[in-house]
Design a protein around this motif. Structure first.
Motif, PDB file in Angstrom:
ATOM      1  N   SER A  30      63.809   7.265  85.650  1.00 27.80           N
ATOM      2  CA  SER A  30      63.919   8.984  84.652  1.00 27.80           C
ATOM      3  C   SER A  30      63.134   9.253  86.131  1.00 27.80           C
TER       4      SER A  30
ATOM      5  N   MET B 258      63.257  17.839  78.985  1.00 31.44           N
ATOM      6  CA  MET B 258      64.140  16.372  79.156  1.00 31.44           C
ATOM      7  C   MET B 258      64.252  15.973  78.300  1.00 31.44           C
TER       8      MET B 258
ATOM      9  N   ARG C 241      74.186  12.547  86.777  1.00 19.43           N
ATOM     10  CA  ARG C 241      73.245  12.177  87.841  1.00 19.43           C
ATOM     11  C   ARG C 241      73.889  11.755  88.715  1.00 19.43           C
TER      12      ARG C 241
ATOM     13  N   ARG D 161      75.173  15.220  90.691  1.00 17.23           N
ATOM     14  CA  ARG D 161      72.927  16.216  90.946  1.00 17.23           C
ATOM     15  C   ARG D 161      73.400  15.518  92.032  1.00 17.23           C
TER      16      ARG D 161
ATOM     17  N   SER E 152      57.809   8.007  81.899  1.00 20.71           N
ATOM     18  CA  SER E 152      59.496   8.427  81.578  1.00 20.71           C
ATOM     19  C   SER E 152      59.424  10.145  81.403  1.00 20.71           C
TER      20      SER E 152
ATOM     21  N   VAL F 210      74.912   9.078  81.414  1.00 21.35           N
ATOM     22  CA  VAL F 210      73.790   9.267  82.515  1.00 21.35           C
ATOM     23  C   VAL F 210      74.693   9.193  83.678  1.00 21.35           C
TER      24      VAL F 210
ATOM     25  N   HIS G  80      64.524  10.598  89.420  1.00 20.67           N
ATOM     26  CA  HIS G  80      65.367  11.413  88.916  1.00 20.67           C
ATOM     27  C   HIS G  80      64.477  12.446  88.425  1.00 20.67           C
ATOM     28  N   GLY G  81      63.812  13.569  88.771  1.00 25.23           N
ATOM     29  CA  GLY G  81      63.925  13.749  87.527  1.00 25.23           C
ATOM     30  C   GLY G  81      63.043  14.074  86.193  1.00 25.23           C
ATOM     31  N   THR G  82      63.037  12.778  86.090  1.00 28.91           N
ATOM     32  CA  THR G  82      62.393  12.747  84.356  1.00 28.91           C
ATOM     33  C   THR G  82      63.101  13.114  83.565  1.00 28.91           C
ATOM     34  N   ASP G  83      64.515  12.507  83.939  1.00 33.09           N
ATOM     35  CA  ASP G  83      66.037  13.160  82.937  1.00 33.09           C
ATOM     36  C   ASP G  83      65.590  12.838  81.761  1.00 33.09           C
TER      37      ASP G  83
END
Length: 164
Positions: free
Chosen positions: A46, A1, A161, A164, A94, A157, A49-52
């Motif tokens: 975050s 990340m 995003r 995905r 996050s 970003v 969103h998969g802790t991006d």
């Protein structure tokens, strides 16, 4: 990340201008007309969103934010404290962190040196609104630290995003 550092001007502008509030943030995508608030929205959302992106903060950086909000914007201390608490919450949630302030050489003022040092140590990405920092990008220093404007970061970003 990836870890990201936001400069004090971005953090202050996110809550102080254009009707932004420290209680509600945009969820990117889509991005809005307030790129600074979008940046906070990116780290606050975050975990969804998969802790991006993880936010990295330090006491020195938060002190700068507090000074801008109190002295330049005129926010009440209660509101500043709530906003700082929200930022700390976003950093932890996050996957970012609150780190010790880096030792600073006397070559640049703290509003430039603190975020640069944090970014080069923590995650190699700085999103900056202050003109002194923006002019150093897109890559700065021996570690080739990314220095992006808030709008550039939110657009990237948003695009990532959406795929995905």
């Amino acid at each position: 990340m990836p870890l990201v550092v936001y400069d004090a001007q971005l953090l202050a502008a996110a809550t102080a201008f254009a009707g932004a509030t420290y209680q509600s943030w945009p969820d990117v995508p889509p991005y809005t007309s307030n790129p600074e608030a979008d940046c906070i929205g990116i780290v606050s959302s975050s975990p969804r969103h998969g802790t991006d992106f993880g936010l990295v903060l330090s006491r020195g950086l938060l002190t700068q934010v507090q000074a801008v909000l109190a002295d330049d914007v005129g926010l009440a201390q209660r509101d500043i404290d709530e906003y700082i608490f929200a930022l700390l919450t976003f950093a932890r949630a996050s996957g970012g962190s609150i780190v010790a302030d880096p030792p600073l050489p006397a070559t640049n003022p703290p509003h430039v040196e603190v975020p640069l040092e944090l970014a080069s140590r923590a995650g190699n990405m700085l999103v900056a609104a202050h003109p002194d920092l923006v002019k150093l990008g897109p890559r700065w220093g021996p570690q080739r630290t990314f220095v992006l404007r808030p709008r550039d970061f939110t657009e990237k970003v948003d695009a990532a995003r959406r795929t995905r």
